[in-house]
Design an enzyme around this catalytic site. Sequence first.
Site, mmCIF file in Angstrom:
data_model
loop_
_atom_site.group_PDB
_atom_site.id
_atom_site.type_symbol
_atom_site.label_atom_id
_atom_site.label_comp_id
_atom_site.label_asym_id
_atom_site.label_seq_id
_atom_site.Cartn_x
_atom_site.Cartn_y
_atom_site.Cartn_z
ATOM 1 N N CYS A 97 0.800 -1.203 0.000
ATOM 2 C CA CYS A 97 0.000 0.000 0.000
ATOM 3 C C CYS A 97 0.848 1.276 0.000
ATOM 4 O O CYS A 97 1.447 1.573 -1.021
ATOM 5 C CB CYS A 97 -0.989 -0.035 1.144
ATOM 6 N N ARG A 132 -12.530 6.241 0.421
ATOM 7 C CA ARG A 132 -11.491 5.210 0.500
ATOM 8 C C ARG A 132 -11.984 3.869 -0.033
ATOM 9 O O ARG A 132 -13.184 3.567 0.013
ATOM 10 C CB ARG A 132 -11.039 5.029 1.959
ATOM 11 N N HIS A 198 -3.251 -5.912 2.442
ATOM 12 C CA HIS A 198 -2.864 -6.045 3.845
ATOM 13 C C HIS A 198 -3.364 -7.411 4.306
ATOM 14 O O HIS A 198 -4.066 -8.112 3.602
ATOM 15 C CB HIS A 198 -3.534 -4.955 4.686
HETATM 16 N N1 GLN Z 1 -1.992 6.803 2.354
HETATM 17 C C1 GLN Z 1 -2.203 5.967 1.245
HETATM 18 C C2 GLN Z 1 -3.619 6.030 0.674
HETATM 19 O O1 GLN Z 1 -4.484 6.375 1.321
HETATM 20 C C3 GLN Z 1 -1.891 4.527 1.629
HETATM 21 C C4 GLN Z 1 -2.833 3.968 2.668
HETATM 22 C C5 GLN Z 1 -2.303 2.617 3.170
HETATM 23 O O2 GLN Z 1 -1.125 2.366 3.287
HETATM 24 N N2 GLN Z 1 -3.194 1.728 3.542
HETATM 25 O O3 GLN Z 1 -3.849 5.672 -0.406
#
Ligand code: GLN
Length: 267
Positions: A97, A132, A198
């Site tokens: 990520c 998100r 993840h």
């Molecule tokens: N900050 C990055 C985003 O929001 C990565 C988030 C993450 O590592 N889960 O895309």
Amino acid sequence: MSSRSAGSLSIAVLYPELLGTYGDGGNATVLARRLEWRGIEAEIVEVTAGEATPRTCDVYLLGGGEDGPQTLAARELLGSRALHQAVDDGAAVLAVCAGFQLLGTTFVGPDGAAHEGLGLLDVATVRGDGGRRVGEIVVEADPDLGLPELTGYENHACVTALGPDARALGRVSVGYGNDSGDRSEGAVAGRIVGTYLHGPVLARNPALADHILASVVGLLDPLDDPDVDALRDERLAAAHRPHPITSTRRWARRPGRPTISGIRRRR
Ligand code: GLN
């Protein structure tokens, strides 16, 4: 690569205090255990920001994190170029990520602006539209990699486009992944693997763990993973089963509704 010939391997975990939001540190434990179960010694080296990044480890791990810490991590690695040298010398890298995004050419900082990435992967990350990308994700791995279906979960606001020199880790069957319109997930270049998964991803996908290890030590004896097989079956079934809360959905702010951290759970 200091120690490979001696039958031991060093695994560097880069900036767990900056890139450790989603439990990705567990990937180091998975790699170390899978080596030890084959009689190969493993050393986990945690590197915190401000410390000199070792250039001679065999595997480097970067986890996920928020935009601010991600930008600090990129600045450190661009300054030392230790990871660049280690990759040139044959080290393997798994980046998850935020870690994946900063290995690219550009990524998004907390100010919403484009920031320079390490350029180790030919990918570019921008802020995605809407909210998100959160939830379980399933990926059909690139057949050339000889890997089974990959399972994990994702939580990111940005999306990533592959350049001509990067090939996808696989195609998304459930979830968003890179979300750049081609159903691609992650990116692979040489011994570098980048992904939005993840989990920790290697705990859920031991074949990927062995793929990364084999890229530095050569072919490994197979291991039995009955517990992991059961976990995979359960997670894959959950991902394919539509569910009001866990199925991947775009969390968007609605007026008067609490933000993501205040998700209302349907009882
Ligand atoms: N900050 C990055 C985003 O929001 C990565 C988030 C993450 O590592 N889960 O895309």
